[in-house]
Enzyme design. Structure first.
Site, PDB file in Angstrom:
ATOM      1  N   ALA A   1       0.846  -1.193   0.000  1.00  0.00           N
ATOM      2  CA  ALA A   1       0.000   0.000   0.000  1.00  0.00           C
ATOM      3  C   ALA A   1       0.883   1.244   0.000  1.00  0.00           C
ATOM      4  CB  ALA A   1      -0.908   0.006   1.222  1.00  0.00           C
ATOM      5  N   PRO A   2       0.880   2.025  -1.081  1.00  0.00           N
ATOM      6  CA  PRO A   2       1.727   3.217  -1.138  1.00  0.00           C
ATOM      7  C   PRO A   2       1.029   4.423  -0.525  1.00  0.00           C
ATOM      8  CG  PRO A   2       0.636   2.913  -3.237  1.00  0.00           C
ATOM      9  CD  PRO A   2       0.190   1.776  -2.365  1.00  0.00           C
TER      10      PRO A   2
ATOM     11  N   PHE B   1      -3.171   8.076  -0.522  1.00  0.00           N
ATOM     12  CA  PHE B   1      -3.027   6.724   0.009  1.00  0.00           C
ATOM     13  C   PHE B   1      -3.917   5.750  -0.742  1.00  0.00           C
ATOM     14  CE2 PHE B   1      -4.930   3.737   3.223  1.00  0.00           C
ATOM     15  CZ  PHE B   1      -3.869   2.839   3.239  1.00  0.00           C
ATOM     16  N   HIS B   2      -3.365   4.560  -1.038  1.00  0.00           N
ATOM     17  CA  HIS B   2      -4.124   3.464  -1.638  1.00  0.00           C
ATOM     18  C   HIS B   2      -4.066   2.280  -0.684  1.00  0.00           C
ATOM     19  CE1 HIS B   2      -5.609   0.344  -4.193  1.00  0.00           C
ATOM     20  NE2 HIS B   2      -5.654   1.099  -5.268  1.00  0.00           N
ATOM     21  N   SER B   3      -5.205   1.925  -0.135  1.00  0.00           N
ATOM     22  CA  SER B   3      -5.281   0.830   0.821  1.00  0.00           C
ATOM     23  C   SER B   3      -5.170  -0.518   0.117  1.00  0.00           C
ATOM     24  CB  SER B   3      -6.606   0.913   1.581  1.00  0.00           C
ATOM     25  OG  SER B   3      -6.812  -0.238   2.358  1.00  0.00           O
TER      26      SER B   3
END
Length: 1239
Positions: free
Chosen positions: A786-787, A805-807
């Site tokens: 996750a970035p 944010f990408h979960s």
């Protein structure tokens, strides 16, 4: 003097050196005269730049000096026009001096000289104001042409030691000056360092001096000429030996000298260009195949079956059959033509058919190129040409992508509407194939020097696979390795533009090394150096990592020449067939390390880019091992092949040089400007959005960056987070959409974690400077990484943190829980206001949502009532949000756009009910609204959806209101009705404004004074937080649409006051001239005075101020009763309506009116009536207007905001100074009748 030899009378004769001296004198005069005139007339203007002026900057740049100002521009243009004559003569004489039979370099240098002269005229007479684009084109062309002109003059210098010495010194000074010039330009442009531009200006002027001085050296050579024009010494007849002649004679056996000492042939040059274009087409098709294949697992969310098309490259295995090989070799033209079918794939709209079309094209292209190399194996000259064409084709592909910001205009994902040049690309490709396949391959029996096959075919195939993968994965785009080493802001390493030109330069240097020193390129020493570069790239970041990238680029390009040449002499199936198969496995390997959560066996290689790099270098080592030969026979063959190839090689080197110059020009054009402006800076609005862009492939498999740009621009988004944005992999075309969006929209960009960080990508684009950014990889023990980006932006002078944010996936709840805890703590740790632009994979008010929106993070949901969300969320803290919208995606991606608006500099509401209450959008100022074009059906498939319109939030700002009266302050003791103020919108807290839109007094009163938490119009508890308005920063002022007296003078005064407020930074809402207002609105029954309670209290304070009050008049009620009961007051002659209304208001809203006396008011003088103004009286003789009677303006604001009102009033009074214009009243004869002598 007269010439030594003449055929007739000489009318005029002079030495050729005077051409040089005249050129030098006039050229210097052009610049120096402009500098003198500019400094004399416009000094402060020409030292001013976009960041600083005098005294920080105190010396003008060349461009500022010769710019658009008169008369210095005219001086410059006149002298430059005069310079053109000597300039053309200088170029002509230089050609006559240096020309030799059967040499092309003098012609090329002369062409460059003429070209420089013409482009100089272009940027001189077409200024940036006239046409910015053409001015830049001419300027860049001039600078680029300076390099071959300077180097060419050095190479052709006659045998004149003094002149050669001066040329070397001046050329060294010129190019040496470029380094500090660029450094201080970056210090000025990027880092905004005061005084840097002045230092830059000195280096810029030095370039001019060195440039002109370099040409002035020709005076030492031109004394051999005497014009009428005869050669009096015979130097131009070849009798005088030049430095170049001596060098050639001494070093005639050196490779470079032999290459460029050949007769130029246009036919062979066109052949080379055709071969290179064929190579470019091959790389264009190969790099597009992975992109098209990726479309299908992307939409299937897993393996789709279409991935098998990756194996289209293994067609060289067919060449294992002798009959097939013979058939292909005899029909190479047809095979290459069939490979062009991929260029026509853009005409196919069905994604599946388009994929198979490109797959077939790649199949035929790999087959044709493998057969071409093998068929030319017996002719080293032609084999080297084909290898050079193929590798330079890769460089050309990188240059084109560098120009088109990582997109290739002939890819099948492009078409006319999104920037494609498919038709032109196909036409040129057909012509190139027809040209380059004119010569049939040499028959097997004619292979004179092929000899025995040396080395292992298996090892050669392994080496080919490693080289092909390295070239494709790392060098098919100039920014790929730059993004490998990118670590965020502040910038500590290279950026895609302009430093992509360095990658291209390294590729060219490597290819030249492989061509001119093949033994070094195939050696183990150089292999070791390449491994060091690979290690640095893999393990380091910023400049250190990029230095490793450049080393690796040089090595991969250099080693490709001997490895392909060695493989061509072996069986094509075992070398190129196996090589492409190994290449395919490496492609899948480098996908598996990222997509491990979706593929079988993926967890075994997750996050192991280092394994991919090690495997690549080991495979290349296999190729090096089998290509190394120490036998004398092999060495003689390579030497003899080199001797025959030197002429043909020059044309490929020329094309390579053109590509390098083109990349330099592109780098200059793409240099970031860093002068970006937000959409609503006057209102101090920050519009933030989040969008999952699905790797920039739309639903129909077309490249989508242009459509993305359009909707982002039309939504006026200042800051946007892009998810699924890492495209720097083979399967995604080695692209970077953020480059295109940032440059076209004028935004700063943080690419996020690089392609070697094993994520699907998160990027940030911002109109505001990114002060600092940090990349995070959140805990993901099971699923995909996750970035996250943590960035600090300078938003209107306030530091604000933005998180993108990408979960993790829904299938990995533990990953998402850990990521939620990590990010919530990270956000909670920042003391600054913050915005989270995210993909959370949770339902509102459930599960992990309650951790993101919690005391730990301090974040609030932009709209808690929006229950229909799962992925995208916008959270915030410490900011005042004003609007929220959801916009449909059209066919660009599978996810909508969410956008929120925030007002900077305003204190946010503390209570949830205040943060989350909503109003209609037409009740907010226009500058705070979302664009209307997306209402209803919207545009191009984009429309407000879910709740079909934006949701607006009432502002809690302190709006300052302006009321004008005929005197400063209220006059509650005169018998007229004074029009005061009332609240006109729910979002306006000050209840002291006038409006055309009536609202009941109850709402006005409650808005200002209510403290009931259940009251939607309540302000909440009183504030005393020290807020103050700094006049130099401006404020948001709302226009009041009435005045106490509606004569022309008063209305003119008020309108002028509004203009002053605007100059102080105020935003005037509902701005109309008073003369345009329909006065009938004041007849509305609700149009009454919200000042009534204040006026009643003022009356009481007025009565208490008297030392003697014989009639005991202490309240407004006492005054009314006394006036009514006392005949001397002539009650029936005066209008008591307003006084009674004030009393009724007190009874209606409570006797304790002190609760409602909390709205601060400050009166400031306006201009007094003119001396000749007519006296105006009421019916009983009370004077209302007349000569020198002052007028005033009343500042009224929200309760408990006295500091803001005082500051605004002070700023206005300071700017106007109207008090100084009042004339003192010497004495007044006013006798008040007994019995109220003191009242």
């Amino acid at each position: 003097m007269a010439p030594k030899f003449k055929d007739g009378d000489v009318v005029l004769a002079f030495s050729g050196k005077w051409v040089s001296w005249v050129h030098t004198a006039v050229a210097y005069s052009a610049f120096i005269s402009a500098l003198i005139v500019g400094v004399s007339l416009h000094y402060h203007k020409i030292v001013q730049n976009e960041h600083y002026g005098y005294p920080d900057e105190w010396f003008p740049s060349v461009s500022a000096t010769i710019g658009d100002r008169y008369p210095e521009r005219s001086f410059f243009m006149v002298f430059i026009a005069i310079t053109s004559g000597p300039r053309f003569a200088l170029v002509a004489l230089w050609y006559l001096l240096t020309a030799r039979p059967n040499t092309t370099l003098p012609k090329f240098v002369a062409f460059m000289g003429i070209f420089r002269t013409l482009t100089c005229g272009g940027w001189t007479y077409v200024t940036s104001t006239d046409d910015h684009d053409w001015h830049d084109i001419f300027m860049i062309s001039y600078l680029v042409a300076t390099l071959p002109w300077t180097l060419g003059c050095l190479a052709l210098s006659p045998d004149n030691a003094r002149a050669v010495k001066y040329r070397k010194c001046l050329a060294s000074a010129f190019f040496g000056t470029l380094v500090p010039l660029i450094y201080f330009f970056i210090q000025h442009k990027v880092h905004k360092v005061a005084g840097a531009y002045t230092i830059y200006a000195f280096f810029e002027w030095a370039l001019i001096l060195f440039d002109v001085a370099f040409d002035a050296v020709t005076a030492l050579d031109f004394d051999t000429f005497e014009l009428v024009v005869k050669d009096v010494k015979g130097a131009s007849k070849g009798k005088s030996k030049m430095v170049a002649d001596a060098v050639l004679e001494k070093e005639k056996d050196k490779p470079v000298e032999q290459v460029f000492g050949q007769v130029f042939s246009w036919s062979e040059a066109i052949d080379a260009a055709a071969d290179i274009y064929n190579g470019f087409v091959f790389w264009s098709m190969l790099t597009s195949l992975g992109l098209l294949v990726w479309y299908f697992p992307l939409w299937h969310m897993g393996i789709s079956g279409y991935e098998i098309l990756v194996m289209s490259t293994v067609s060289p295995f067919l060449l294992a059959n002798r009959s097939v090989r013979s058939l292909v070799v005899k029909n190479l033209r047809l095979c290459h033509i069939m490979a062009l079918s991929g260029l026509l794939a853009y005409l196919v709209t069905n994604p599946v058919i388009r994929l198979f079309t490109v797959g077939f094209a790649v199949w035929m292209a790999c087959l044709a190129w493998a057969a071409t190399w093998c068929s030319e194996a017996g002719q080293p000259v032609r084999l080297e040409s084909k290898i050079s064409a193929w590798t330079i084709g890769l460089i050309a592909s990188s240059v084109i992508k560098f120009a088109c910001r990582t997109s290739n205009p002939i890819w099948p994902t492009s078409h006319t509407d999104n920037g494609g040049w498919n038709g032109l690309g196909f036409t040129l490709a057909v012509l190139a194939v027809l040209r380059s396949t004119r010569k049939a391959p040499v028959a097997k029996s004619d292979l004179a020097i092929q000899g025995r096959q040396e080395g292992s075919s298996l090892l050669a195939g392994l080496g080919i696979g490693g080289v092909f993968f390295g070239l494709h994965s790392l060098l098919s785009d100039s920014s790929t390795m730059i993004l490998w080493v990118w670590e965020g802001y502040p910038v500590r390493g290279p950026i895609s533009a302009p430093h992509g030109a360095l990658t291209i330069a390294a590729m060219a240097a490597g290819l030249l090394l492989g061509l001119f020193n093949e033994d070094l390129a195939r050696g183990w020493t150089f292999y070791g150096i390449g491994c060091v570069g690979a290690a640095l790239l893999t393990t380091s970041s910023n400049w250190r990592g990029f230095y490793g990238a450049l080393i690796l680029a040089v090595y991969l390009m250099a080693v490709s020449v001997p490895l392909i040449g060695s493989a061509a002499k072996k069986g094509p199936a075992a070398t190129f067939g196996l090589g492409f198969l190994i290449y395919n496995f490496l492609v899948l390997f480098h996908v598996w390390v990222v997509a491990y959560a979706f593929v079988p066996g993926g967890p075994l290689v997750r996050e192991h880019t280092d394994w991919v790099m090690i495997t690549t270098m080991l495979l290349i080592g296999c190729g090096v091992f089998t290509s190394v030969s120490s036998t004398p026979a092999a060495q003689r063959k390579r030497f003899n092949a080199y001797l025959n190839s030197r002429k043909q090689r020059s044309y490929y080197v020329y094309v390579l040089g053109v590509l390098q110059l083109l990349s330099i020009a592109i780098a200059f054009l793409r240099f970031p400007t860093y002068d970006y402006t937000p959409y609503h800076k006057d209102e101090k609005i920050l519009t933030a959005g989040i969008w999952t862009i699905h790797f920039s492939l739309d639903n129909d498999m077309w490249s989508s960056e242009r459509r993305m740009r359009d909707v982002i621009k039309e939504l006026e988004i200042d800051v946007i987070g892009l998810l699924e944005s890492d495209l720097q992999h083979i399967i995604m075309g080695n692209r970077d959409t953020t480059q295109y969006l940032a440059e076209d929209l004028g935004m700063y960009v943080d690419y996020g974690p690089g392609p070697n960080k094993h994520t699907w990508g998160a990027a940030l684009l911002s109109k505001f400077p990114i002060v600092n950014s940090t990349h995070h990889l959140l805990p993901s023990p099971v699923g995909e990484l996750a970035p996250a980006i943590e960035a600090t932006l300078d938003v209107y002078g306030e530091m604000i943190d933005v998180f993108v944010f990408h979960s993790g996936q829904e299938e990995d709840p533990e990953d998402r829980r850990l990521q939620t805890e990590y990010l919530s703590k990270l956000i909670g740790a920042t003391p600054r206001p913050a915005i989270l632009l995210s993909y959370l994979v949770t339902k509102p008010l459930e599960g992990n949502y309650n951790t993101y929106v919690s005391e730990t993070s301090g974040m609030h949901d932009i709209d808690p009532s929006d229950w229909d969300r799962w992925c995208e969320y916008i959270l915030y803290k410490g900011l005042k949000r004003t609007a929220y919208a959801r916009v449909s995606r059209s066919t660009i991606t599978d996810t909508e756009i969410q956008v929120g608006k925030f007002q900077i500099g305003q204190k946010p509401a503390e209570k949830a009910e205040d943060r989350d209450k909503q109003i209609k959008e037409d009740e907010v100022p226009e500058g705070m609204r979302f664009p209307q074009m997306f209402r209803g059906e919207g545009v191009r498939g984009h429309a407000y959806h879910v709740f079909d319109e934006p949701r607006s939030i009432p502002s809690t700002d302190t709006w300052l209101q302006w009321v004008v009266g005929s005197q400063a302050g209220l006059r509650s003791n005169c018998g007229e009705e004074i029009e005061a103020a009332r609240c006109h919108h729910h979002w306006q807290n000050g209840a002291i404004s006038m409006s055309k839109l009536p609202l009941s007094w109850e709402s006005s009163k409650r808005m200002v004074n209510s403290r009931d938490p259940n009251d939607p119009l309540a302000n909440g508890n009183p504030r005393d937080d020290g807020l103050s308005l700094r006049p130099d920063e401006g404020a948001d002022f709302r226009l009041v649409c009435s005045s106490s007296f509606r004569d022309k003078f008063t209305m003119k005064n008020f309108d002028e006051a509004l203009r002053v407020m605007e100059t102080l930074g105020a935003t005037i809402f509902d701005n109309v001239e008073f003369s345009d207002w329909n006065l009938s609105a004041s007849k509305h029954p609700n149009w009454k005075h919200s000042f009534r309670i204040n006026a009643r209290a003022n009356m009481e304070r007025f009565l208490k101020s008297f030392g003697t009050n014989p009639h005991e008049l202490h309240t407004l009620s006492d005054v009314i009763n006394y006036t009514t009961e006392t005949p001397e007051e002539e009650y029936d002659q005066w209008d008591m309506t307003e006084w009674k209304a004030l009393e009724e208001a007190a009874h209606k809203f409570g006797e304790d009116s002190e609760e409602y006396r909390e709205c601060p008011q400050v009166s400031v003088p306006l201009q007094a009536y003119l001396d000749d103004w007519a006296v105006r009286r009421l019916a009983k003789g009370l004077i209302t207007t007349g000569p020198n009677i002052p007028t005033g303006i009343l500042f009224v604001g929200q309760r408990w905001d006295d500091a803001t009102i005082i500051s605004a009033a002070h700023a206005f009074e300071k700017a106007t100074q109207h008090r100084r214009s009042f004339k003192p009243i010497v004495h007044v004869k006013a006798v008040l009748p007994h019995p109220h002598p003191m009242i």
